[in-house]
Enzyme design. Structure first.
Site, PDB file in Angstrom:
ATOM      1  N   SER A   1     -23.791  48.784  25.377  1.00  0.00           N
ATOM      2  CA  SER A   1     -25.033  49.175  24.691  1.00  0.00           C
ATOM      3  C   SER A   1     -25.112  50.685  24.498  1.00  0.00           C
ATOM      4  O   SER A   1     -24.535  51.461  25.260  1.00  0.00           O
ATOM      5  CB  SER A   1     -26.251  48.734  25.502  1.00  0.00           C
ATOM      6  OG  SER A   1     -26.165  47.375  25.822  1.00  0.00           O
TER       7      SER A   1
HETATM    8  N1  SAH Z   1     -24.321  45.131  29.882  1.00  0.00           N
HETATM    9  C1  SAH Z   1     -23.082  45.334  29.147  1.00  0.00           C
HETATM   10  C2  SAH Z   1     -23.201  45.038  27.680  1.00  0.00           C
HETATM   11  C3  SAH Z   1     -23.097  43.599  27.461  1.00  0.00           C
HETATM   12  S1  SAH Z   1     -22.555  43.012  25.890  1.00  0.00           S
HETATM   13  C4  SAH Z   1     -22.526  46.726  29.341  1.00  0.00           C
HETATM   14  O1  SAH Z   1     -23.160  47.539  30.041  1.00  0.00           O
HETATM   15  O2  SAH Z   1     -21.450  46.995  28.838  1.00  0.00           O
HETATM   16  C5  SAH Z   1     -23.050  41.346  26.120  1.00  0.00           C
HETATM   17  C6  SAH Z   1     -22.208  40.559  27.081  1.00  0.00           C
HETATM   18  O3  SAH Z   1     -22.887  39.346  27.311  1.00  0.00           O
HETATM   19  C7  SAH Z   1     -20.836  40.181  26.528  1.00  0.00           C
HETATM   20  O4  SAH Z   1     -19.835  40.608  27.387  1.00  0.00           O
HETATM   21  C8  SAH Z   1     -20.909  38.653  26.421  1.00  0.00           C
HETATM   22  O5  SAH Z   1     -19.670  38.014  26.668  1.00  0.00           O
HETATM   23  C9  SAH Z   1     -21.939  38.334  27.478  1.00  0.00           C
HETATM   24  N2  SAH Z   1     -22.620  37.033  27.357  1.00  0.00           N
HETATM   25  C10 SAH Z   1     -23.052  36.391  26.236  1.00  0.00           C
HETATM   26  N3  SAH Z   1     -23.652  35.238  26.556  1.00  0.00           N
HETATM   27  C11 SAH Z   1     -23.606  35.126  27.915  1.00  0.00           C
HETATM   28  C12 SAH Z   1     -24.069  34.152  28.868  1.00  0.00           C
HETATM   29  N4  SAH Z   1     -24.694  33.031  28.506  1.00  0.00           N
HETATM   30  N5  SAH Z   1     -23.835  34.391  30.179  1.00  0.00           N
HETATM   31  C13 SAH Z   1     -23.201  35.513  30.595  1.00  0.00           C
HETATM   32  N6  SAH Z   1     -22.740  36.454  29.745  1.00  0.00           N
HETATM   33  C14 SAH Z   1     -22.953  36.274  28.422  1.00  0.00           C
END
Ligand code: SAH
Length: 216
Positions: free
Chosen positions: A63
């Protein structure tokens, strides 16, 4: 350690966070400290402190710094909390939370992404972050209830399991909306049945994919 990235990071805090109203001194200190570039592939280090999301592989992104700050500030952490994060991604948000809360549990659906996050978090010696692979829309009941839950992927509605796994007085911050644009939404659990809902502004996240989110 003072280097090029450390000074870029201080500038990021000043130009992207302080000017836009981030106030919590602990959040500001954590974002001055955590070496965000190390959570990216080395080729992307020059972009690490820019004012936008950056790719982390598998079509996912870390993000934008400002969004990390807004979401973290919304949790109002004092240092004693137990936090659940959905969407470990690069691990950067988890590291910020680990600086500010007592214990962080984080769920990631993609094993390759979770593995990379674990590696960098171990190298940086974050001992208060536990990562598991699974569908975060179902929460992580074993360690519940949580003082705070942060969902870093976009959902059409707040997953019921996450509302249920919040302590009374606890806070859930989650981007709610369609595929293209969402509203950062805070659900404060006021009693067993009552939640107060508050908007923290527009954002755009990748999809939360799972039983209580989007279907692929
Ligand atoms: N917090 C992260 C950014 C996350 S991007 C950072 O600091 O870099 C969103 C992430 O959510 C992705 O890696 C994706 O694979 C994950 N994601 C999507 N749906 C999900 C679910 N149901 N459970 C766990 N992770 C999920």
């Amino acid at each position: 350690m003072f280097n090029e990235y450390s000074s870029k990071r201080q500038r990021m805090v000043e130009t992207q966070l302080l000017t836009r109203g981030i106030k919590d001194p602990r959040v500001i200190a954590a974002m001055r400290k955590v070496p965000r570039h190390l959570f990216l592939d080395e080729a992307l280090w020059p972009e690490a402190y820019e004012d936008h999301p950056v790719p982390i592989g598998e079509k996912q992104t870390i993000s934008q710094p400002y969004i990390v700050a807004v979401m973290t500030e919304a949790l109002k952490l004092s240092g004693t909390e137990k936090i659940l994060e959905i969407g470990t991604g690069s691990g950067y948000q988890a590291a910020i939370l680990a600086e500010l809360a007592e214990q962080v549990y984080s769920i990631e659906r993609l094993p390759s992404i979770a593995k990379r996050a674990r590696k960098i978090l171990d190298e940086l010696k974050y001992a208060n972050i536990v990562i598991t692979i699974g569908d975060g829309t179902l929460g992580w009941k074993e360690h519940s209830p949580y003082d705070g839950i942060i969902v870093t992927a976009a959902s059409p509605y707040p997953p019921k399991a996450l509302l249920d796994q919040l302590k009374v007085g606890g806070r859930l911050i989650i981007p709610i909306g369609d595929e293209f644009t969402q509203d950062l939404t805070l659900y404060l659990r006021e009693s067993n049945e009552d939640y107060n809902k508050e908007s923290y502004g527009g954002c755009r996240f990748v999809k939360l994919i799972g039983e209580q989110g989007w279907r692929e």
